[in-house]
Design a protein around this motif. Structure first.
Motif, short mmCIF file in Angstrom:
data_model
loop_
_atom_site.label_atom_id
_atom_site.label_comp_id
_atom_site.label_asym_id
_atom_site.label_seq_id
_atom_site.Cartn_x
_atom_site.Cartn_y
_atom_site.Cartn_z
N GLY A 15 15.47 -2.93 -10.21
CA GLY A 15 15.73 -2.66 -8.80
C GLY A 15 16.88 -3.51 -8.28
O GLY A 15 17.23 -4.54 -8.86
N ARG A 16 17.45 -3.06 -7.17
CA ARG A 16 18.52 -3.82 -6.52
C ARG A 16 18.38 -3.65 -5.01
O ARG A 16 18.22 -2.53 -4.52
N VAL A 125 10.18 -2.54 -5.98
CA VAL A 125 9.27 -3.48 -5.33
C VAL A 125 9.20 -4.78 -6.13
O VAL A 125 9.09 -5.87 -5.55
N SER A 126 9.29 -4.69 -7.46
CA SER A 126 9.31 -5.90 -8.29
C SER A 126 10.51 -6.77 -7.95
O SER A 126 10.40 -8.00 -7.83
N GLN A 127 11.67 -6.15 -7.79
CA GLN A 127 12.87 -6.91 -7.43
C GLN A 127 12.74 -7.49 -6.02
O GLN A 127 13.18 -8.62 -5.76
N ALA A 128 12.15 -6.74 -5.11
CA ALA A 128 11.96 -7.24 -3.75
C ALA A 128 11.07 -8.49 -3.75
O ALA A 128 11.33 -9.45 -3.01
N GLY A 132 12.00 -12.58 -2.54
CA GLY A 132 11.30 -13.24 -1.44
C GLY A 132 10.69 -12.35 -0.39
O GLY A 132 10.15 -12.85 0.60
N PHE A 133 10.72 -11.03 -0.56
CA PHE A 133 10.08 -10.14 0.41
C PHE A 133 8.57 -10.14 0.15
O PHE A 133 8.12 -10.23 -0.99
N CYS A 134 7.81 -9.99 1.21
CA CYS A 134 6.35 -10.00 1.07
C CYS A 134 5.68 -8.74 1.62
O CYS A 134 4.48 -8.55 1.44
N ASN A 135 6.43 -7.87 2.32
CA ASN A 135 5.88 -6.62 2.85
C ASN A 135 6.74 -5.46 2.37
O ASN A 135 7.97 -5.57 2.31
N CYS A 136 6.13 -4.35 2.05
CA CYS A 136 6.91 -3.16 1.72
C CYS A 136 6.23 -1.93 2.33
O CYS A 136 4.99 -1.81 2.31
N GLU A 144 -0.06 3.17 -4.54
CA GLU A 144 -0.80 2.68 -5.70
C GLU A 144 0.15 2.06 -6.72
O GLU A 144 -0.15 1.03 -7.33
N GLU A 145 1.29 2.68 -6.92
CA GLU A 145 2.28 2.16 -7.85
C GLU A 145 2.88 0.85 -7.34
O GLU A 145 3.04 -0.11 -8.10
N ALA A 146 3.21 0.78 -6.06
CA ALA A 146 3.80 -0.43 -5.50
C ALA A 146 2.82 -1.59 -5.53
O ALA A 146 3.23 -2.76 -5.67
#
Length: 513
Positions: A15-16, A125-128, A132-136, A144-146
């Motif tokens: 991810g980017r 989401v793995s890259q996020a 340092g991100f904590c919400n998506c 379910e995947e995220a």
């Protein structure tokens, strides 16, 4: 007004993070998106405006400029609809931007405002999480995947309205979290059992060695001899994947768009069986925006290449580097991509064009035709296959009277014991299987006694074996000794390993020459 929201895209299986910047100003009403865009992103403006209007959030007639930054790489996919809509609503002061700094938004919008699932959610989401991100915020079908990513609060929304109401504090979306990595103990099932196959005990033994040490295998035999049946049963004698393997396999399938909406972590080893008319790009991976091919989709599982000699020459030759490196490298003007590619490759082929050689009662192929048919598989590709077994048609006595035979449970128990030995042996070495040993590891773990060395030396000189084949014989012998529970490689282990690499006299050596 200016607002900044974070999103992401999937490049390969990584991810980017992308900054979605929205600006609203006075002037003639326009809507423009910039930032090195693909066609699907460039045409998303009309879709986003219509979805917002049908959701009850019409935009005032202003000038709107959307920038997807950084602009040094191409933005593709449909996951930018939701973040663009959220950024625009913040510009018109419908949403407070105070929650945006630690949140990421991904999702496609339908014209009615519903959120449509997108591919590549897990890598993004793995890259996020790493950044340092904590919400998506993602479509409900992708939640379910995220949620596979530990430490990330996942909000799965069905519509744009649900996201807006959550951000306004009117109605909160229930958060989903990672369910943990604990293993669930359950009875192992064998929906397809090796015990169903009549005879072919030598081939079953070869399958056991193949699975125990992750050795690539070629099976040659006439039609109806059981080649496909054995390959289909091979995944059920492989041990279960570790959590890290499951995540990588799920990432690959997510990036390729092969995950069904609502599905989560892939826990079963994949089994891929592409048709022999497949192109090299589909087999290895590629495209304008490269996606994983069949060899990557089979990572951690089985890649079964039925009718191997019928594959195109370019497809067969494309297997050279992946079989050796365990990765696929694809180079494009806009960037380089790397896909994991460590499946257990099992190839099956007929011995001649008609399929019945050496039965001269049925086969009418000339020696030249047989040679030409098998030569479709080049020497370099043959050298990268660790094992080769020739099987004949099943005798009537095996079809009529079923005797006690090796079944999948027995084979699995032997393979699991060999896996445990390899885990202890290679702990901290960065490898898992005997087939991955190189250099000093071979010298350390594949020591031979004097008798075995003299025997292998004579074989090496008589048949003019290459260094690669010599090393593969040692690796296979190591696996055979592990199956026997022997610490040392004995003479009989080396002899059996040699038997899987020497030219088959049935073909006059044509199989390996």
């Amino acid at each position: 007004m200016f607002c900044k929201v974070y999103s992401a895209l999937c490049l390969g299986i990584e991810g980017r993070i992308v900054r979605v910047e929205a600006d609203m100003s006075s002037g003639l009403p326009t809507f423009q998106i910039v930032g090195e865009l693909s066609a699907e992103v460039r045409e998303s403006g009309a879709r986003i405006c219509t979805a917002m209007r049908n959701s009850g959030f019409p935009l005032p007639p202003k000038r709107y400029l959307i920038n997807l930054a950084p602009a040094d790489f191409r933005k593709s996919g449909t996951g930018f609809d939701l973040p663009v809509a959220v950024a625009l609503l913040s510009c018109v002061e419908d949403i407070s931007p105070k929650f945006f700094e630690n949140s990421i938004f991904i999702g496609e919008l339908g014209l009615n405002g519903r959120l449509v699932p997108v591919k590549g959610i897990l890598p993004m989401v793995s890259q996020a999480k790493k950044d340092g991100f904590c919400n998506c915020f993602v479509p409900a079908e992708n939640a379910e995947e995220a949620a596979i990513v530990s430490g990330m609060r996942v909000f799965g929304a069905a519509t744009l309205n649900e996201v807006v109401r959550h951000l306004r504090g009117e109605k909160e979306i229930p958060a989903q979290y990672c369910r943990g990595t604990e293993k669930v103990c359950r009875d192992r099932k064998y929906p397809m059992d090796f015990g169903d196959i009549c005879g072919q005990e030598a081939a079953k033994r070869c399958m056991e060695i193949c699975a125990a040490g992750h050795h690539h295998l070629l099976v040659v035999g006439p039609p109806g001899s059981g080649k496909t049946m054995m390959a289909e049963r091979l995944p059920y004698i492989l041990p279960e994947m570790a959590f890290e393997e499951q995540v990588i396999v799920t990432k690959i399938h997510s990036a390729a768009g092969r995950l069904k909406p609502g599905s989560g972590l892939i826990t079963c080893r994949p089994f891929r069986s592409p048709h022999h008319s497949v192109s090299d790009k589909v087999l290895i991976g590629g495209g304008a925006v490269p996606i994983p091919g069949e060899i990557s989709l089979a990572h951690g599982g089985i890649l079964f290449l039925d009718e191997f000699a019928e594959f195109s020459r370019s497809a067969i030759e494309a297997l050279r580097q992946p079989l050796e490196a365990g990765e696929v490298f694809i180079h494009r003007v806009r960037g380089d991509y790397c896909f994991p590619a460590k499946p257990l490759v099992v190839a099956a082929s007929n011995p001649c064009p008609c399929g019945y050689y050496p039965d001269r009662n049925r086969c009418r192929c000339t020696p030249a035709q047989i040679q030409k048919y098998m030569s479709k598989i080049s020497g370099p590709v043959m050298e990268r296959l660790d094992l080769c077994v020739y099987i004949r048609r099943v005798d009537y006595r095996h079809m009529k009277g079923r005797t006690a035979a090796l079944d999948s449970r027995q084979l699995y128990e032997g393979v699991e014991r060999a896996y445990q030995i390899q885990r202890e042996r290679f702990s901290g070495c960065g490898i898992q299987y005997n087939s991955e040993m190189k250099g000093q590891m071979l010298e350390k773990y594949c020591c031979l006694d004097g008798e075995s060395q003299r025997f292998l030396g004579k074989i090496y000189e008589k048949f003019h074996l290459s260094a690669r084949i010599y090393q593969k014989i040692l690796k296979v012998a190591r696996t055979i000794s592990d199956l026997e529970g022997s610490f040392n490689i004995r003479m009989e282990h080396v002899a059996e390993a040699v038997g899987y690499r020497l030219p088959d006299e049935t073909y006059g050596g044509s199989l390996w020459d």
